[in-house]
Write a protein that holds these residues in place. Structure first.
Motif, PDB file in Angstrom:
ATOM      1  N   THR A 205       0.837  -1.202   0.000  1.00 37.91           N
ATOM      2  CA  THR A 205       0.000   0.000   0.000  1.00 37.91           C
ATOM      3  C   THR A 205       0.870   1.249   0.000  1.00 37.91           C
ATOM      4  N   MET A 206       1.873   1.282   0.870  1.00 39.47           N
ATOM      5  CA  MET A 206       2.695   2.494   0.973  1.00 39.47           C
ATOM      6  C   MET A 206       3.570   2.676  -0.269  1.00 39.47           C
ATOM      7  N   ALA A 207       4.011   1.563  -0.867  1.00 36.96           N
ATOM      8  CA  ALA A 207       4.746   1.680  -2.134  1.00 36.96           C
ATOM      9  C   ALA A 207       3.814   2.267  -3.204  1.00 36.96           C
ATOM     10  N   SER A 208       2.546   1.883  -3.145  1.00 32.98           N
ATOM     11  CA  SER A 208       1.554   2.444  -4.078  1.00 32.98           C
ATOM     12  C   SER A 208       1.312   3.916  -3.777  1.00 32.98           C
ATOM     13  N   MET A 209       1.305   4.255  -2.487  1.00 31.26           N
ATOM     14  CA  MET A 209       1.104   5.666  -2.112  1.00 31.26           C
ATOM     15  C   MET A 209       2.264   6.521  -2.632  1.00 31.26           C
ATOM     16  N   VAL A 210       3.473   5.985  -2.546  1.00 33.62           N
ATOM     17  CA  VAL A 210       4.648   6.702  -3.046  1.00 33.62           C
ATOM     18  C   VAL A 210       4.472   7.006  -4.536  1.00 33.62           C
ATOM     19  N   GLU A 211       3.987   6.011  -5.277  1.00 32.90           N
ATOM     20  CA  GLU A 211       3.762   6.213  -6.719  1.00 32.90           C
ATOM     21  C   GLU A 211       2.594   7.171  -6.958  1.00 32.90           C
ATOM     22  N   ALA A 212       1.512   7.012  -6.191  1.00 37.21           N
ATOM     23  CA  ALA A 212       0.331   7.853  -6.395  1.00 37.21           C
ATOM     24  C   ALA A 212       0.600   9.304  -6.000  1.00 37.21           C
ATOM     25  N   LEU A 213       1.429   9.498  -4.992  1.00 30.40           N
ATOM     26  CA  LEU A 213       1.782  10.861  -4.571  1.00 30.40           C
ATOM     27  C   LEU A 213       2.689  11.551  -5.582  1.00 30.40           C
ATOM     28  N   GLY A 214       3.276  10.762  -6.466  1.00 31.97           N
ATOM     29  CA  GLY A 214       4.216  11.322  -7.435  1.00 31.97           C
ATOM     30  C   GLY A 214       5.637  11.356  -6.928  1.00 31.97           C
ATOM     31  N   VAL A 215       5.885  10.789  -5.755  1.00 35.25           N
ATOM     32  CA  VAL A 215       7.237  10.785  -5.176  1.00 35.25           C
ATOM     33  C   VAL A 215       8.088   9.664  -5.769  1.00 35.25           C
ATOM     34  N   GLY A 216       7.424   8.652  -6.308  1.00 35.39           N
ATOM     35  CA  GLY A 216       8.136   7.532  -6.932  1.00 35.39           C
ATOM     36  C   GLY A 216       7.979   7.570  -8.442  1.00 35.39           C
ATOM     37  N   MET A 217       8.836   6.841  -9.113  1.00 34.38           N
ATOM     38  CA  MET A 217       8.756   6.743 -10.568  1.00 34.38           C
ATOM     39  C   MET A 217       7.558   5.861 -10.948  1.00 34.38           C
ATOM     40  N   PRO A 218       6.992   6.038 -12.143  1.00 32.46           N
ATOM     41  CA  PRO A 218       5.901   5.163 -12.576  1.00 32.46           C
ATOM     42  C   PRO A 218       6.344   3.699 -12.518  1.00 32.46           C
ATOM     43  N   GLY A 219       5.501   2.852 -11.961  1.00 33.59           N
ATOM     44  CA  GLY A 219       5.839   1.426 -11.840  1.00 33.59           C
ATOM     45  C   GLY A 219       6.426   1.059 -10.498  1.00 33.59           C
ATOM     46  N   ASN A 220       6.641   2.070  -9.644  1.00 24.01           N
ATOM     47  CA  ASN A 220       7.311   1.825  -8.368  1.00 24.01           C
ATOM     48  C   ASN A 220       6.596   0.796  -7.494  1.00 24.01           C
ATOM     49  N   ALA A 221       5.269   0.780  -7.542  1.00 21.96           N
ATOM     50  CA  ALA A 221       4.519   0.016  -6.541  1.00 21.96           C
ATOM     51  C   ALA A 221       4.706  -1.493  -6.662  1.00 21.96           C
ATOM     52  N   ALA A 222       4.772  -2.016  -7.860  1.00 22.80           N
ATOM     53  CA  ALA A 222       4.508  -3.454  -7.987  1.00 22.80           C
ATOM     54  C   ALA A 222       5.619  -4.302  -8.590  1.00 22.80           C
ATOM     55  N   ILE A 223       6.636  -3.719  -9.188  1.00 20.15           N
ATOM     56  CA  ILE A 223       7.679  -4.566  -9.793  1.00 20.15           C
ATOM     57  C   ILE A 223       8.267  -5.460  -8.706  1.00 20.15           C
ATOM     58  N   PRO A 224       8.253  -6.780  -8.888  1.00 19.67           N
ATOM     59  CA  PRO A 224       8.790  -7.647  -7.835  1.00 19.67           C
ATOM     60  C   PRO A 224      10.248  -7.306  -7.514  1.00 19.67           C
ATOM     61  N   ALA A 225      10.614  -7.536  -6.266  1.00 18.65           N
ATOM     62  CA  ALA A 225      11.962  -7.183  -5.802  1.00 18.65           C
ATOM     63  C   ALA A 225      13.033  -7.865  -6.642  1.00 18.65           C
ATOM     64  N   VAL A 226      12.776  -9.091  -7.093  1.00 17.87           N
ATOM     65  CA  VAL A 226      13.822  -9.850  -7.791  1.00 17.87           C
ATOM     66  C   VAL A 226      13.712  -9.739  -9.311  1.00 17.87           C
ATOM     67  N   ASP A 227      12.775  -8.942  -9.797  1.00 14.88           N
ATOM     68  CA  ASP A 227      12.644  -8.713 -11.241  1.00 14.88           C
ATOM     69  C   ASP A 227      13.694  -7.669 -11.641  1.00 14.88           C
ATOM     70  N   ALA A 228      14.415  -7.942 -12.718  1.00 18.04           N
ATOM     71  CA  ALA A 228      15.481  -7.026 -13.141  1.00 18.04           C
ATOM     72  C   ALA A 228      14.964  -5.611 -13.366  1.00 18.04           C
ATOM     73  N   ARG A 229      13.675  -5.515 -13.675  1.00 16.94           N
ATOM     74  CA  ARG A 229      13.122  -4.185 -13.937  1.00 16.94           C
ATOM     75  C   ARG A 229      13.074  -3.320 -12.671  1.00 16.94           C
ATOM     76  N   ARG A 230      13.105  -3.951 -11.501  1.00 14.47           N
ATOM     77  CA  ARG A 230      13.219  -3.174 -10.252  1.00 14.47           C
ATOM     78  C   ARG A 230      14.559  -2.424 -10.231  1.00 14.47           C
ATOM     79  N   ASN A 231      15.607  -3.109 -10.674  1.00 14.76           N
ATOM     80  CA  ASN A 231      16.918  -2.456 -10.706  1.00 14.76           C
ATOM     81  C   ASN A 231      16.968  -1.357 -11.767  1.00 14.76           C
ATOM     82  N   VAL A 232      16.272  -1.588 -12.866  1.00 10.61           N
ATOM     83  CA  VAL A 232      16.220  -0.558 -13.913  1.00 10.61           C
ATOM     84  C   VAL A 232      15.523   0.693 -13.369  1.00 10.61           C
ATOM     85  N   LEU A 233      14.438   0.461 -12.613  1.00 10.03           N
ATOM     86  CA  LEU A 233      13.726   1.604 -12.021  1.00 10.03           C
ATOM     87  C   LEU A 233      14.642   2.359 -11.051  1.00 10.03           C
TER      88      LEU A 233
END
Ligand code: FES
Length: 576
Positions: A205-233
């Motif tokens: 929820t809070m990771a989603s809030m970070v994205e919804a508030l605009g404090v995080g990059m798009p996609g911040n909430a849900a990319i799994p921790a071990v998905d390479a795209r998390r590192n790209v973000l």
């Protein structure tokens, strides 16, 4: 080569050509930083909550490296620093007791150091609000990077979710439906990768809030921790923060009332944790936005739950990401008039620009607004003589027939009293009773523990009872469910009416009317109040005492009274 920039805070340290400049630069050089790196390029702090005591954040050294690479690529100067890390599963009496302390660590670490912008690395529940609160009070250009959820739990061919299935399996164990061996096996199957809880609990929820508030990059909430795209973000955030400093976009330009209103609606649309209420109020008030409990009820009305995720639904965060993640939800809200489309986000675009074309790949996981997963999923804010300053309930996690209910109170004076008596077959309780738990609020526990979703008595579980009305001044894990009234304010330990409830009193809940009433005559309550004694701090020194004496009630975000607001990032005087 970056140009010298006299406006940067870091220039007041590294741009000096005197004894202070020597001191500020020379010790930093001890790990191989060359002279030309002190040329006025933006210095970016990487605020890290890595800790082996916070299992959800143990991959953060890797994430920090990707942020660092991005900062270097964009011509910045990365400096990583640790702050107090709050592990939800190990920290006692509750990580929430330390959220405000950690926020002070963050704020002062930013302000006292030669930092021009900051990237916050956060994952486990309280690591997100504590970092954003601290950063909001320091008010530098800031980007939040979440660590990402774990992969789905897998147990005997089925998916199991953090927390949610812990509660259900522990009830099954207590009811004798599963063996202890099965219980142990499930432990190993549930948390099998890096990342935070993979249900739509507080961390997601809070990771989603970070994205919804605009404090995080798009996609911040849900990319799994071990998905390479998390590192790209993470790398993209590292690149972007350098520009954010150059553009002088401070956090308060992102954390506007419009951003909080977007976050409240997104929280309703994802069936998010009730903990978001307390954290968003606390974050908002750090940056001067006077968010109120009623804002959640007002803005959440008419918002439907669009995601079929535990604890409200069936799927897990991994499925959510593959289905399109939070961008697909934000698009639905924006297309239905439920988004402040122009709210600025840290990538320099508006939230609508970021999400207006977001695809959805799986309508079993993310539902369209016109055919939602559950209708009217916002947080309901209750008032009444039992909670004059408010209490909340999450209707999407509750049993519909219990939303209007009158029952006899079965009172537990504190959590120890609850544990002592709940399994006793002689406990006089039936499924129509209202379970009341006192002294678990901010001051009473201390720290407002996640114990509001009291497990039901085994004798009723064995008879097939799956839910009862429960009322407390506690919080509830974001992974939990049930007809659970939480955050009763004022709390019992602050002399709220909750402390006056006695066994056998009648309590009436009416969620549609937003009412929670203790049906006891005023004169009788006044008599009981005369017998109440103000509790003493649980410890007479140190942080516990400071916390006890200054913590605000849940409806005010449970921050410390003297931390509300921001002081900005002025440069303190020299240190020698
Ligand atoms: Fe860390 Fe759930 S225990 S997010």
């Amino acid at each position: 080569m970056a140009k010298k920039n006299p406006e940067l805070r870091s220039t007041k340290w590294f741009g000096r050509q005197d004894i202070y400049g020597f001191i500020y630069r020379s010790w930093v050089k001890n790990r191989g930083v060359p002279q030309d790196q002190f040329d006025g390029r933006p210095v970016i702090g990487i605020c890290n909550t890595w800790s082996e005591l916070t299992p959800c954040n143990t991959h953060f050294r890797t994430i920090a490296e990707h942020v660092r690479n991005g900062i270097l690529e964009a011509g910045g100067f990365p400096l990583e620093f640790p702050v107090m890390s709050l592990g939800e599963t190990l920290l006692r009496p509750t990580a929430m007791l330390y959220r405000n302390l950690a926020s002070m660590d963050v704020e002062e670490s930013i302000r006292g150091n030669p930092i021009d912008g900051v990237v916050l690395l956060m994952g486990c529940d309280k690591t997100t609000p504590s970092l954003v609160m601290g950063a909001a009070s320091a008010n530098l250009p800031t980007i939040g990077v979440s660590g990402g959820p774990m992969l789905s739990g897998k147990y005997r061919g089925t998916d199991i979710g953090s927390g949610t299935n812990v509660w259900s399996m522990s009830e099954d164990l207590r009811a004798g439906k599963i063996s202890l061996d099965e219980f142990h096996e499930a432990e190993s199957c549930m948390h099998r990768s890096h990342g935070h809880c993979m249900t739509m609990g507080t961390a997601s929820t809070m990771a989603s809030m970070v994205e919804a508030l605009g404090v995080g990059m798009p996609g911040n909430a849900a990319i799994p921790a071990v998905d390479a795209r998390r590192n790209v973000l993470a790398r993209a955030a590292g690149r972007r923060i350098v520009d954010l400093v150059r553009e002088k976009v401070t956090l308060s330009r992102v954390l506007t009332r419009a951003a909080f209103e977007n976050a409240i609606r997104v929280n309703a649309a994802i069936g998010g944790s009730t903990n978001a209420v307390i954290h968003l109020i606390a974050i908002a008030r750090r940056t001067g936005v006077d968010l109120k409990l009623e804002d959640f009820d007002r803005l959440g009305r008419g918002v439907h739950c669009l995601v079929n995720l535990m604890p409200s639904g069936q799927y897990l965060m991994e499925d959510f990401y593959y289905a399109g993640g939070l961008p697909a939800v934000i698009r639905e809200l924006g297309a239905n008039g439920l988004l402040h489309r122009n709210a600025l986000t840290v990538n320099g675009k508006s939230i609508w620009e970021n999400n207006k074309s977001a695809p959805c790949w799986n309508r079993k996981v993310i539902f369209p607004f016109r055919k939602p997963f559950k209708k009217n999923s916002g947080i309901a804010v209750l008032r009444g003589n039992l909670c004059p300053d408010g209490a909340i309930i999450k209707p999407s996690a509750a049993t519909p027939r219990l939303m209007k209910h009158k029952g006899r109170a079965v009172v537990f004076e504190n959590i120890e009293d609850f544990h002592r008596r709940i399994d006793d077959p002689r406990l006089v309780i039936d499924k129509s009773c209202v379970m009341v738990l006192k002294n678990c609020g901010p001051r009473g526990y201390p720290g407002m523990a996640e114990v509001g979703n009291m497990p039901l008595p085994p004798k009723l579980l064995k008879r097939g009872v799956t839910d009862m009305v429960r009322v407390s001044d506690a919080r509830m894990s974001g992974t939990a469910y049930g007809t659970v009234v939480l955050h009763v304010a004022p709390e019992a330990a602050a002399g709220g009416a909750l402390v006056l409830v006695e066994n056998g009193d009648a309590i009436e809940l009416d969620v549609a009317k937003r009412r929670l009433q203790l049906l006891v005559p005023e004169e009788e309550l006044a008599r009981r109040r005369e017998r109440w004694k103000q509790p003493q701090p649980p410890l007479d020194r140190g942080y516990w005492r400071l916390y006890f004496e200054h913590v605000l009630q849940a409806n005010d975000g449970a921050d410390l009274d003297f931390l509300v607001g921001k002081s900005g990032a002025f440069v303190p005087r020299d240190n020698h």
